[in-house]
Motif scaffolding. Sequence first.
Motif, PDB file in Angstrom:
ATOM      1  N   GLY A  18     -19.648  30.820  83.275  1.00 36.69           N
ATOM      2  CA  GLY A  18     -19.785  31.680  84.409  1.00 36.69           C
ATOM      3  C   GLY A  18     -21.082  32.533  84.297  1.00 36.69           C
ATOM      4  N   LEU A  19     -21.257  33.589  85.087  1.00 36.10           N
ATOM      5  CA  LEU A  19     -22.486  34.500  84.869  1.00 36.10           C
ATOM      6  C   LEU A  19     -22.983  34.802  83.461  1.00 36.10           C
ATOM      7  CD1 LEU A  19     -22.253  36.024  88.283  1.00 36.10           C
ATOM      8  CD2 LEU A  19     -23.372  33.996  87.807  1.00 36.10           C
ATOM      9  N   GLN A  20     -21.952  34.744  82.598  1.00 38.65           N
ATOM     10  CA  GLN A  20     -22.383  35.282  81.211  1.00 38.65           C
ATOM     11  C   GLN A  20     -23.360  33.857  80.442  1.00 38.65           C
ATOM     12  OE1 GLN A  20     -21.217  38.518  81.586  1.00 38.65           O
ATOM     13  NE2 GLN A  20     -20.891  37.989  79.324  1.00 38.65           N
ATOM     14  N   PHE A  21     -23.533  32.863  81.019  1.00 40.38           N
ATOM     15  CA  PHE A  21     -24.348  31.844  80.678  1.00 40.38           C
ATOM     16  C   PHE A  21     -25.531  31.683  81.128  1.00 40.38           C
ATOM     17  CE2 PHE A  21     -26.149  27.447  80.881  1.00 40.38           C
ATOM     18  CZ  PHE A  21     -26.526  27.514  79.375  1.00 40.38           C
ATOM     19  N   PHE A  22     -26.788  32.003  80.511  1.00 42.36           N
ATOM     20  CA  PHE A  22     -28.319  32.029  81.026  1.00 42.36           C
ATOM     21  C   PHE A  22     -29.183  31.538  80.030  1.00 42.36           C
ATOM     22  CE2 PHE A  22     -27.152  36.308  80.994  1.00 42.36           C
ATOM     23  CZ  PHE A  22     -28.325  36.992  80.292  1.00 42.36           C
ATOM     24  N   ASN A  23     -30.170  30.861  80.416  1.00 39.60           N
ATOM     25  CA  ASN A  23     -31.281  30.439  79.323  1.00 39.60           C
ATOM     26  C   ASN A  23     -32.523  31.054  79.653  1.00 39.60           C
ATOM     27  OD1 ASN A  23     -31.598  28.339  81.099  1.00 39.60           O
ATOM     28  ND2 ASN A  23     -30.239  27.096  79.722  1.00 39.60           N
ATOM     29  N   THR A  24     -32.733  31.580  80.773  1.00 37.86           N
ATOM     30  CA  THR A  24     -34.173  32.281  81.411  1.00 37.86           C
ATOM     31  C   THR A  24     -33.574  33.552  81.833  1.00 37.86           C
ATOM     32  OG1 THR A  24     -34.968  30.056  81.849  1.00 37.86           O
ATOM     33  CG2 THR A  24     -35.881  32.214  82.806  1.00 37.86           C
ATOM     34  N   ALA A  25     -34.488  34.592  81.541  1.00 38.37           N
ATOM     35  CA  ALA A  25     -34.391  35.971  81.688  1.00 38.37           C
ATOM     36  C   ALA A  25     -35.513  36.775  81.995  1.00 38.37           C
ATOM     37  CB  ALA A  25     -33.457  36.712  80.517  1.00 38.37           C
ATOM     38  N   THR A  26     -35.569  37.404  83.139  1.00 37.21           N
ATOM     39  CA  THR A  26     -36.595  38.275  83.736  1.00 37.21           C
ATOM     40  C   THR A  26     -36.332  39.763  83.700  1.00 37.21           C
ATOM     41  OG1 THR A  26     -37.606  36.643  84.935  1.00 37.21           O
ATOM     42  CG2 THR A  26     -38.151  38.758  85.583  1.00 37.21           C
ATOM     43  N   ILE A  27     -37.003  40.582  83.093  1.00 38.65           N
ATOM     44  CA  ILE A  27     -36.851  41.873  83.066  1.00 38.65           C
ATOM     45  C   ILE A  27     -37.805  42.647  83.933  1.00 38.65           C
ATOM     46  CG2 ILE A  27     -36.920  44.244  81.659  1.00 38.65           C
ATOM     47  CD1 ILE A  27     -34.430  42.644  81.028  1.00 38.65           C
ATOM     48  N   ASP A  28     -37.435  43.266  84.939  1.00 37.01           N
ATOM     49  CA  ASP A  28     -38.271  44.005  85.785  1.00 37.01           C
ATOM     50  C   ASP A  28     -38.249  45.373  85.565  1.00 37.01           C
ATOM     51  OD1 ASP A  28     -39.040  42.093  87.640  1.00 37.01           O
ATOM     52  OD2 ASP A  28     -36.975  41.807  88.319  1.00 37.01           O
ATOM     53  N   ALA A  29     -39.076  45.946  84.369  1.00 38.78           N
ATOM     54  CA  ALA A  29     -39.238  47.227  84.032  1.00 38.78           C
ATOM     55  C   ALA A  29     -39.940  48.046  85.158  1.00 38.78           C
ATOM     56  CB  ALA A  29     -39.653  47.313  82.680  1.00 38.78           C
TER      57      ALA A  29
ATOM     58  N   THR B 275     -43.961  45.271  75.830  1.00 40.19           N
ATOM     59  CA  THR B 275     -43.533  44.927  74.470  1.00 40.19           C
ATOM     60  C   THR B 275     -42.136  45.073  74.413  1.00 40.19           C
ATOM     61  OG1 THR B 275     -45.400  45.168  73.338  1.00 40.19           O
ATOM     62  CG2 THR B 275     -43.477  44.972  72.084  1.00 40.19           C
ATOM     63  N   GLN B 276     -41.587  45.933  74.802  1.00 44.99           N
ATOM     64  CA  GLN B 276     -39.905  46.466  74.750  1.00 44.99           C
ATOM     65  C   GLN B 276     -39.402  45.705  75.512  1.00 44.99           C
ATOM     66  OE1 GLN B 276     -38.367  50.630  74.015  1.00 44.99           O
ATOM     67  NE2 GLN B 276     -37.549  50.384  76.048  1.00 44.99           N
ATOM     68  N   ALA B 277     -39.898  45.468  76.982  1.00 42.41           N
ATOM     69  CA  ALA B 277     -39.240  44.786  77.956  1.00 42.41           C
ATOM     70  C   ALA B 277     -38.997  43.115  77.537  1.00 42.41           C
ATOM     71  CB  ALA B 277     -40.021  44.954  79.185  1.00 42.41           C
ATOM     72  N   ASP B 278     -40.091  42.741  76.989  1.00 39.64           N
ATOM     73  CA  ASP B 278     -40.183  41.467  76.550  1.00 39.64           C
ATOM     74  C   ASP B 278     -39.081  41.128  75.692  1.00 39.64           C
ATOM     75  OD1 ASP B 278     -41.644  38.719  76.835  1.00 39.64           O
ATOM     76  OD2 ASP B 278     -41.803  39.142  74.783  1.00 39.64           O
ATOM     77  N   ASN B 279     -38.992  42.107  74.434  1.00 37.71           N
ATOM     78  CA  ASN B 279     -37.837  41.792  73.503  1.00 37.71           C
ATOM     79  C   ASN B 279     -36.558  41.904  74.145  1.00 37.71           C
ATOM     80  OD1 ASN B 279     -39.825  41.614  71.431  1.00 37.71           O
ATOM     81  ND2 ASN B 279     -39.748  44.005  71.102  1.00 37.71           N
ATOM     82  N   ASN B 280     -36.296  42.901  75.258  1.00 35.19           N
ATOM     83  CA  ASN B 280     -34.977  43.003  75.883  1.00 35.19           C
ATOM     84  C   ASN B 280     -34.885  41.505  76.570  1.00 35.19           C
ATOM     85  OD1 ASN B 280     -32.930  43.662  77.753  1.00 35.19           O
ATOM     86  ND2 ASN B 280     -33.764  45.407  78.041  1.00 35.19           N
ATOM     87  N   ALA B 281     -35.726  40.741  76.929  1.00 33.69           N
ATOM     88  CA  ALA B 281     -35.560  39.500  77.758  1.00 33.69           C
ATOM     89  C   ALA B 281     -35.378  38.374  76.700  1.00 33.69           C
ATOM     90  CB  ALA B 281     -36.648  39.082  78.684  1.00 33.69           C
ATOM     91  N   SER B 282     -36.034  38.650  75.468  1.00 30.44           N
ATOM     92  CA  SER B 282     -35.910  37.564  74.590  1.00 30.44           C
ATOM     93  C   SER B 282     -34.163  37.809  73.906  1.00 30.44           C
ATOM     94  CB  SER B 282     -36.646  37.878  73.357  1.00 30.44           C
ATOM     95  OG  SER B 282     -38.018  37.616  73.733  1.00 30.44           O
ATOM     96  N   TRP B 283     -33.957  38.955  73.744  1.00 30.93           N
ATOM     97  CA  TRP B 283     -32.466  39.101  73.179  1.00 30.93           C
ATOM     98  C   TRP B 283     -31.398  38.624  74.160  1.00 30.93           C
ATOM     99  CZ3 TRP B 283     -29.698  40.512  69.271  1.00 30.93           C
ATOM    100  CH2 TRP B 283     -28.219  40.906  69.611  1.00 30.93           C
ATOM    101  N   LEU B 284     -31.672  38.722  75.330  1.00 25.22           N
ATOM    102  CA  LEU B 284     -30.550  38.160  76.268  1.00 25.22           C
ATOM    103  C   LEU B 284     -30.803  36.682  76.323  1.00 25.22           C
ATOM    104  CD1 LEU B 284     -31.506  40.466  79.522  1.00 25.22           C
ATOM    105  CD2 LEU B 284     -29.174  40.468  78.070  1.00 25.22           C
ATOM    106  N   VAL B 285     -32.038  36.015  76.437  1.00 25.42           N
ATOM    107  CA  VAL B 285     -31.585  34.518  76.327  1.00 25.42           C
ATOM    108  C   VAL B 285     -31.288  34.035  75.098  1.00 25.42           C
ATOM    109  CG1 VAL B 285     -33.607  34.306  78.318  1.00 25.42           C
ATOM    110  CG2 VAL B 285     -34.252  34.164  75.589  1.00 25.42           C
ATOM    111  N   ASN B 286     -31.496  34.598  74.065  1.00 27.11           N
ATOM    112  CA  ASN B 286     -30.820  34.168  72.688  1.00 27.11           C
ATOM    113  C   ASN B 286     -29.388  34.413  72.489  1.00 27.11           C
ATOM    114  OD1 ASN B 286     -33.276  32.754  71.365  1.00 27.11           O
ATOM    115  ND2 ASN B 286     -34.181  34.860  71.508  1.00 27.11           N
ATOM    116  N   THR B 287     -28.923  35.486  73.163  1.00 31.77           N
ATOM    117  CA  THR B 287     -27.854  35.870  73.000  1.00 31.77           C
ATOM    118  C   THR B 287     -26.821  35.007  74.076  1.00 31.77           C
ATOM    119  OG1 THR B 287     -28.275  38.267  72.218  1.00 31.77           O
ATOM    120  CG2 THR B 287     -26.117  37.746  73.375  1.00 31.77           C
TER     121      THR B 287
END
Length: 382
Positions: A228-239, A271-283
């Motif tokens: 479902g929408l819980q699966f993705f592998n590219t994430a964009t954070i619009d901070a 940096t924090q926004a990029d870390n947020n995006a990294s956490w999401l795509v790896n999770t």
Amino acid sequence: MATSNWQFNKTNYTGLDFTSKVLSATVKQGREKYLDPYSGGVMTFTINNTGNYATNFAFNDKIVLRRNGETSGFQDWWTIQEIDFNDYPGNTGMPTATITCVDALARAGRYQATAQALTQTTTWGQAAQFNGSPLPSDLIVYTPVGGGGNSTASAQTYTGTVLNQINSLNATERGVVGTGVRTTPGLQYIFPYARNQITNQTVTGWVIGRTVDTGTIAYDQFDRIQNGLQFFNTATIDALGLASQTETNATSVTTYGAAFFSSSTVDFDTTQADNNASWLVNTFSDPSALRFVVSFTDLMQNSVPYSALMTQLPKQFVVQLNYRIPGAGSDTSIQTVIEGWNLNITPAQTRWTLYLSPLTYYQFFTLDSSTLGILDTSRLGW
């Protein structure tokens, strides 16, 4: 056999006890999935309105639903929002009234901040800046539960509802937001948890499983839901006020194809926004990851684990789930986070539905920890 023995009071614990008038009630709180925003909880109860009993209730009156005689454990203060009268035709039968109430989070959606200066600070420290204005004195963001948060929220001049900003802050923090009570009757509290606080919330005395025993809450309905929408592998954070940050799990994209997710946050720097995006795509880039929905009645349960559930929820919400995959010879055990719940209450029984996420959605690698120090089961956090 366990029973919930619910009690309804108005104003305070010794105020009007109208339990005997309640024909049924429903409660919905939290969220169903990790990535869902919080809309706030709703409780509706239908009463026997003979003699126009509903005149005892008015907009913004406080209602407490709790286990009979207890001032701790599973309970919350609710605020009346709507009364729907169902008058029997011809005035010959039993009239009813259905009363809709909201919890602290939903009520926070009714308060608008206008050009309010919010300073740069921790996520939940910023949420507390709404206390006193525009939030009234009986609606409080209580920050010590989450230690203020692990991420920093950017300064801004904010116009919008308090609930909308709380959701933006949680998209920045990636924690849990709940409601509940403290010591003073009638006060409504919002309890935000920092993301590194979640694993400290493990319940004791009960697990969720397939069969009733002195330590197990047994379900009679069980769903495990994949993708479902819980699966993705590219994430964009619009901070807010920053350049968008995009991260991709290249291995997952190559193996399964691209699946995109975006989120608006108040991360204070790139940096924090990029870390947020990294956490999401790896999770969320593992298509085999599951979330769960379990349902059960109080009458099914042994009183020992059911009492433990009623004592600890909602302030402790990490629980072990045991389930059997079709064809397997033994149970699978997984640590989960209770994201939200529905209750359907009648005089005969209470039916619970719990929405569960795997604890790995919140886990961070901790050296030498037996549960958080296992490689490939928890991730480095930011």
